[in-house]
Every structure is written in structure tokens, then in C-alpha cells.
Design a protein around this motif. Structure first.
Motif, PDB file in Angstrom:
ATOM      1  N   VAL A  42       0.867  -1.183   0.000  1.00  0.00           N
ATOM      2  CA  VAL A  42       0.000   0.000   0.000  1.00  0.00           C
ATOM      3  C   VAL A  42       0.900   1.227   0.000  1.00  0.00           C
ATOM      4  N   ARG A  43       0.734   2.060  -1.002  1.00  0.00           N
ATOM      5  CA  ARG A  43       1.574   3.248  -1.131  1.00  0.00           C
ATOM      6  C   ARG A  43       0.814   4.480  -0.654  1.00  0.00           C
ATOM      7  N   CYS A  44       1.503   5.315   0.075  1.00  0.00           N
ATOM      8  CA  CYS A  44       0.903   6.544   0.589  1.00  0.00           C
ATOM      9  C   CYS A  44       1.500   7.735  -0.157  1.00  0.00           C
ATOM     10  N   HIS A  45       0.634   8.559  -0.726  1.00  0.00           N
ATOM     11  CA  HIS A  45       1.063   9.746  -1.468  1.00  0.00           C
ATOM     12  C   HIS A  45       0.385  10.985  -0.892  1.00  0.00           C
ATOM     13  N   LEU A  46       1.084  12.107  -0.939  1.00  0.00           N
ATOM     14  CA  LEU A  46       0.472  13.389  -0.607  1.00  0.00           C
ATOM     15  C   LEU A  46      -0.426  13.832  -1.767  1.00  0.00           C
ATOM     16  N   PRO A  47      -1.346  14.773  -1.498  1.00  0.00           N
ATOM     17  CA  PRO A  47      -2.212  15.255  -2.583  1.00  0.00           C
ATOM     18  C   PRO A  47      -1.438  15.892  -3.740  1.00  0.00           C
ATOM     19  N   ASP A  48      -0.155  16.266  -3.505  1.00  0.00           N
ATOM     20  CA  ASP A  48       0.643  16.810  -4.617  1.00  0.00           C
ATOM     21  C   ASP A  48       1.380  15.706  -5.376  1.00  0.00           C
ATOM     22  N   GLY A  49       1.160  14.464  -4.977  1.00  0.00           N
ATOM     23  CA  GLY A  49       1.758  13.338  -5.687  1.00  0.00           C
ATOM     24  C   GLY A  49       2.975  12.731  -5.003  1.00  0.00           C
ATOM     25  N   THR A  50       3.582  13.441  -4.052  1.00  0.00           N
ATOM     26  CA  THR A  50       4.779  12.932  -3.378  1.00  0.00           C
ATOM     27  C   THR A  50       4.535  11.565  -2.742  1.00  0.00           C
ATOM     28  N   HIS A  51       5.411  10.613  -3.044  1.00  0.00           N
ATOM     29  CA  HIS A  51       5.313   9.276  -2.461  1.00  0.00           C
ATOM     30  C   HIS A  51       5.991   9.290  -1.092  1.00  0.00           C
ATOM     31  N   LEU A  52       5.186   9.180  -0.037  1.00  0.00           N
ATOM     32  CA  LEU A  52       5.746   9.243   1.318  1.00  0.00           C
ATOM     33  C   LEU A  52       6.357   7.910   1.740  1.00  0.00           C
ATOM     34  N   GLY A  53       5.714   6.826   1.343  1.00  0.00           N
ATOM     35  CA  GLY A  53       6.228   5.527   1.768  1.00  0.00           C
ATOM     36  C   GLY A  53       5.250   4.429   1.408  1.00  0.00           C
ATOM     37  N   THR A  54       5.651   3.208   1.756  1.00  0.00           N
ATOM     38  CA  THR A  54       4.878   2.030   1.384  1.00  0.00           C
ATOM     39  C   THR A  54       4.772   1.082   2.572  1.00  0.00           C
ATOM     40  N   ILE A  55       3.579   0.566   2.802  1.00  0.00           N
ATOM     41  CA  ILE A  55       3.433  -0.584   3.693  1.00  0.00           C
ATOM     42  C   ILE A  55       3.689  -1.799   2.816  1.00  0.00           C
ATOM     43  N   VAL A  56       4.793  -2.456   3.047  1.00  0.00           N
ATOM     44  CA  VAL A  56       5.212  -3.539   2.163  1.00  0.00           C
ATOM     45  C   VAL A  56       4.425  -4.799   2.505  1.00  0.00           C
TER      46      VAL A  56
END
Ligand code: MG
Length: 312
Positions: A254-268
Motif C-alpha cells: 500500500v503506497r501513501c502519497h500526498l495530494p501533490d503526488g509525493t510518495h511518502l512511503g509504502t506498507i510492504v
């Protein structure tokens, strides 16, 4: 990958991801034995989660208080995406019948959409209800492409589009087209933005595996620019948290992104993720439908619809 791993399951690309996840949190397997888990919907009033096993042709139900899982429906018309409306009723996409239905209190089904301009829908995949009661859904061809997830057929419409069903008239109208395989969708917390995944890469590796951002004006959409690309499998389901971050199902978790598209991190997650949902007593448990398993992880954020929870 430029990120670093925390506690095996959390890959950090931006320090701000640590505001969202607890480095000590465990990714727990709740249930295993699905063929392809999809369509999770939390029912706060029942303290339950329903989800679809699409090829298994069944709907499963988790009782959050006892952790018991039961088969809620089988056969189930090859169910896929589900959501709930403001009255707490389930709205569901069915591949087998190629329609979007609402399940009433007495268990009967109201067909919200099965045709457009007299032509059968392809196979509705995922659905979300807007604040005005409008029902928005995607209509790719996964459920008519083969025997696994429905019944093979040629598309009558010939296009894979995004639709809105008017809550008063049940008129079903095209709201965006030009997709290869439109898939998961979610509104921003204020309803002003609609995020829509295109997972066409599953059919053709020159096709998209991204999420697009549309501006909502009344019942119409504008824009549609690509917000983020996926580089592991495809994006599928998407949910938004209280602060507007996107949580996207992907091939590696599960990938988490900010509303501007920045990829913050992933629950692997060690299996391809199809969809996800916020649940638990405060809306801060993330449920993950990952191919054969349902998993969960506590987060430091809540689902965007969590204001409903106290009301439920
Ligand atoms: Mg989907």
C-alpha cells in the motif's frame, strides 16, 4: 527504491510518512484463503468489514469484535468494489450481472445502473458515493475478459469509462473517458477532487498504471492530469485519509502519497494488493485486501469519512 525499511513492513521515502504509521506497528494476517481479495467496505454500525473474493464468487464478513470471518454470500454474482452510502447501505459492483446495485435493509437489491444508452456496462469495478448522493463508478473490462472474474463477453459500449449515477433519477452519465482500464476511485475529504486509477498496464505494458486527479464542479469533472505513477504492478483501489493523503493498492503493498503526488512511503505486503479500507473503532485501522489474504495494520491517521463513524 530510495526508501529505507522500518520494522520489515514499512518503507519510508519521506520522513513525513512516520507521522502516518507507527514504526512498531505489525502487519497482521486476519484471514487467508481468498483467490483474489477486493472490494472492502467497513460497516461501523455493525463493527464489521465486508469484502469480495472476486474469482471465489463470494462476499466475506469479518466481525471486528470476535475476529471471526464468515461467508456472507456465495454465489455472489462475482462481486468487486463496494462502498456504503450516507444511510449506511452497501453499494456494490457486480461483474457477473455487469451492474451496480444497492443492497437495501431487507436484503433486496436495487439496480442503480446496468446499461448506458441501451448498451450493457462492461463490468463495474469500483464505486464511491459523493456527498450529494451521486454514485460514481468505473467500468473496465476485467469481468468480461475471461472466466476467472465473471462471464466472457465482447464490450457492447466499446469504451472503458467513468460514470455518475444521479441519486434522484438514477440516470447514468459518462463523466470521463479516455481510460484504458479505469479502476479504483476516491474523493478528497472536501469532495472537491476525484482521484481515479487507470490500471491498463495489466493488458498492455504500454498502457497506464497511474492515478489521475480530476477537479469536481457540481456533477462535472475537469482536469484529469496524472498525479502519480506506479512502478510495481499496478495501482488498483484507493482510499483517502482525513488529511487528504492517498493510500493506493499496488503490486508491492500500500503506497501513501500526498495530494501533490509525493510518495511518502509504502506498507510492504508480500502479495499484490487489490484494495484497502479504513476501519476499526476510530477509523484508524487499515484493512488490506492482498490477493489471498485480508491483513490489517493500525495507523496514526483516520479514514476521510471518519466523521460518519461517531454518528453510526
Ligand atoms: Mg479494483
Amino acid at each position: 527504491m530510495s526508501g529505507f525499511l522500518v520494522a520489515d513492513a514499512i518503507e519510508v521515502h519521506d520522513e513525513r510518512f512516520l507521522d502516518c504509521v507507527d514504526a512498531d506497528a505489525l502487519l497482521v494476517t486476519v484471514f487467508t484463503g481468498c483467490r483474489f481479495a477486493e472490494g472492502p467496505v467497513h460497516l461501523p454500525a455493525e463493527r464489521a468489514l465486508l469484502w469480495s473474493d472476486v474469482p471465489g464468487n463470494r462476499v466475506l464478513r469479518l466481525d471486528e469484535e470476535t475476529s471471526q470471518v464468515t461467508v456472507a454470500e456465495h454465489p455472489a454474482d462475482f462481486p468487486n468494489g463496494q462502498t456504503r452510502d450516507a444511510a449506511g447501505r452497501i453499494v456494490r459492483c457486480e461483474h457477473g450481472t455487469r451492474r451496480v446495485v444497492r443492497i437495501e435493509r431487507d436484503g433486496s437489491r436495487t439496480v442503480l445502473a446496468d446499461r448506458v444508452d441501451g448498451k450493457r456496462l462492461n463490468s463495474p469495478n469500483d464505486v464511491v458515493v459523493a456527498k450529494d448522493g451521486g454514485v460514481w463508478f468505473t467500468d473496465p473490462t476485467y469481468g468480461i475478459d475471461g472466466h476467472e472474474e465473471g462471464y466472457p463477453a465482447i464490450s457492447e459500449i466499446g469504451e472503458n469509462r467513468l460514470y455518475r449515477i444521479d441519486p434522484a433519477t438514477l440516470a447514468c452519465e459518462v463523466r470521463a473517458d479516455g481510460f484504458r482500464q479505469p479502476n479504483g476511485l476516491a474523493f478528497s475529504p472536501d469532495g472537491g477532487i476525484l482521484y481515479v486509477v487507470d490500471s491498463g498496464y495489466t493488458h498492455d505494458q504500454a498502457s497506464p498504471r497511474h492515478v489521475r486527479r480530476f477537479t469536481v464542479e457540481g456533477t462535472r469533472l475537469h482536469g484529469g492530469e496524472v498525479l502519480a505513477e506506479c512502478d510495481s504492478g499496478v495501482f488498483d483501489g484507493v482510499r483517502v485519509d482525513d488529511d487528504g493523503r492517498l493510500w493506493l493498492a499496488a503490486g508491492d503493498g500500500v503506497r501513501c502519497h500526498l495530494p501533490d503526488g509525493t510518495h511518502l512511503g509504502t506498507i510492504v505486503v508480500p502479495e499484490e494488493v487489490g484494495n484497502l479500507e479504513f476501519g476499526g473503532p476510530t477509523g484508524s485501522t487499515l484493512y488490506i485486501c492482498a490477493t489471498t489474504t485480508l491483513r490489517r495494520m493500525p495507523l496514526r491517521v483516520r479514514g476521510a469519512v471518519s466523521s460518519e463513524w461517531t454518528a453510526a
